[in-house]
Write an enzyme that holds these catalytic residues in place. Structure first.
Site, PDB file in Angstrom:
ATOM      1  CB  CYS A 165      -3.388   0.631  -2.247  1.00 19.73           C
ATOM      2  SG  CYS A 165      -3.413   2.385  -2.805  1.00 19.73           S
TER       3      CYS A 165
ATOM      4  N   GLY B 102      -3.104   8.899  -3.429  1.00 24.48           N
ATOM      5  CA  GLY B 102      -4.255   9.315  -3.928  1.00 24.48           C
ATOM      6  C   GLY B 102      -4.464  11.014  -4.545  1.00 24.48           C
TER       7      GLY B 102
ATOM      8  CG  ASP C 236      -1.648   1.150   1.470  1.00 19.68           C
ATOM      9  OD1 ASP C 236      -2.519   1.496   0.310  1.00 19.68           O
ATOM     10  OD2 ASP C 236      -1.908   1.536   2.437  1.00 19.68           O
TER      11      ASP C 236
ATOM     12  CB  THR D  69      -6.703   0.123   2.477  1.00 19.28           C
ATOM     13  OG1 THR D  69      -5.562   0.838   2.018  1.00 19.28           O
ATOM     14  CG2 THR D  69      -7.257  -0.900   1.140  1.00 19.28           C
ATOM     15  CG  HIS D  70      -4.626   5.125   4.490  1.00 18.23           C
ATOM     16  ND1 HIS D  70      -4.109   4.514   3.178  1.00 18.23           N
ATOM     17  CD2 HIS D  70      -3.696   5.761   5.111  1.00 18.23           C
ATOM     18  CE1 HIS D  70      -2.929   4.641   3.043  1.00 18.23           C
ATOM     19  NE2 HIS D  70      -2.508   5.333   4.441  1.00 18.23           N
TER      20      HIS D  70
ATOM     21  CD  GLU E 204       0.371   6.648   5.675  1.00 13.55           C
ATOM     22  OE1 GLU E 204       1.932   6.391   5.986  1.00 13.55           O
ATOM     23  OE2 GLU E 204      -0.094   5.492   5.311  1.00 13.55           O
TER      24      GLU E 204
HETATM   25  N1  DGL Z   1      -4.812   3.331   0.937  1.00 10.85           N
HETATM   26  C1  DGL Z   1      -4.871   3.867  -0.293  1.00 10.85           C
HETATM   27  C2  DGL Z   1      -6.168   3.460  -1.038  1.00 10.85           C
HETATM   28  O1  DGL Z   1      -6.783   2.442  -0.698  1.00 10.85           O
HETATM   29  C3  DGL Z   1      -4.501   5.142  -0.845  1.00 10.85           C
HETATM   30  C4  DGL Z   1      -4.270   6.265   0.193  1.00 10.85           C
HETATM   31  C5  DGL Z   1      -3.564   7.073  -0.513  1.00 10.85           C
HETATM   32  O2  DGL Z   1      -2.155   7.043  -0.412  1.00 10.85           O
HETATM   33  O3  DGL Z   1      -3.859   8.325  -0.973  1.00 10.85           O
HETATM   34  O4  DGL Z   1      -6.722   3.950  -1.775  1.00 10.85           O
END
Ligand code: DGL
Length: 264
Positions: A79, A49, A16, A191-192, A158
């Site tokens: 991700c 993102g 990720d 996923t965050h 984060e």
């Molecule tokens: N965790 C990631 C997702 O599922 C992206 C978060 C990011 O880096 O912006 O999209």
């Protein structure tokens, strides 16, 4: 500590942009308790993102290569953003390799909605992607989909602070348009976001169903994994691994896993 150790035995490679994929890793541990797992958080390059499609694809290929060199015989792209922008490139590069991605669960959200109005919370890059549009066209006929980009949210998560005024303020600004749209079902398409699920639920109200799809991704991975190996967990980050270590300990609900920094 920086590690450049030699390849290890066959494992399942997971990545990720940062700590978000821990929500998938947790489900993978449930579904595949015997699997050796190697998780890479691309912390130095997060968030994905708000990056370009080319950038996300390029980083995903570098990480794929790295994990394969470290013994990965299968990849889980934990991700949504990387899946949207890079899973095709990964599959083209390694056509024989089982690769499981994660995409916003439009289909289960449509099935769960009673009023035909669903909300999707995701990164700007996921919502802008062609794959996301295709998902909606394929699964949301007759249903109104309110797509809500959440710029800055993955970045805030984060930092490792999973509650606080700034986070609550941003979540409120992301949820207000969905409340006003009268959605009865909202899915977390990043996923965050399950790491701050209680804050989303509070902002949306108790009557809104809040869905995530990480467990279904682990089930999908289970279908591909041959089932051999000795359970183990390697956690690596391309940046400072401190937050990854701390969140992994609470996400995995056990002793603090060892974590190291790698430069790729
Ligand atoms: N965790 C990631 C997702 O599922 C992206 C978060 C990011 O880096 O912006 O999209």
């Amino acid at each position: 500590m920086t590690s450049t150790s030699s390849p290890t035995s066959p494992c399942l490679g997971v990545f990720d942009s940062g700590v978000g994929g821990l929500t998938v890793l947790r489900e993978l541990r449930e579904a595949l308790p015997g699997a050796p797992l190697h998780y890479l958080a691309d912390t130095a390059y997060a968030p994905y993102g708000e990056k370009s499609s080319d950038f996300i694809a390029a980083r995903s290929l570098v990480i794929g290569e790295y994990l394969l060199n470290r013994g990965a015989v299968m990849l889980v792209v934990a991700c949504n953003t990387a899946t949207a922008h890079a899973v095709n490139a990964l599959r083209e590069r390694w056509p024989e390799l089982p690769i499981v991605g994660i995409e916003p669960g439009i289909k289960p959200a449509v099935a769960a909605s009673r009023n035909g109005r669903i909300g999707v919370l995701a990164t700007p890059a996921t919502i802008a992607s062609a794959r996301y549009q295709t998902l909606i066209e394929a699964h949301a006929r007759g249903v109104q989909v309110f797509s809500q980009p959440c710029p800055g949210l993955a970045d805030l998560i984060e930092t490792g602070e999973l509650d606080g005024p700034a986070l609550r303020g941003l979540i409120e600004r992301c949820c207000a348009p969905l409340r006003e749209a009268g959605v009865d079902t909202v899915l977390m398409g990043c996923t965050h976001y399950p790491l701050v699920q209680p804050l989303f639920q509070q902002a949306l109200g108790p009557e809104v169903q809040l869905l995530k799809i990480e467990a279904a991704v682990a089930k999908q991975a289970q279908r591909y994994w041959a089932g051999d190996g000795t359970p183990s967990l390697i956690l690596e980050s391309t940046g400072d691994p401190t937050i990854l270590r701390r969140l992994a300990a609470s996400a995995m609900g056990g002793t603090t896993p060892s974590t190291r920094q790698v430069r790729i």
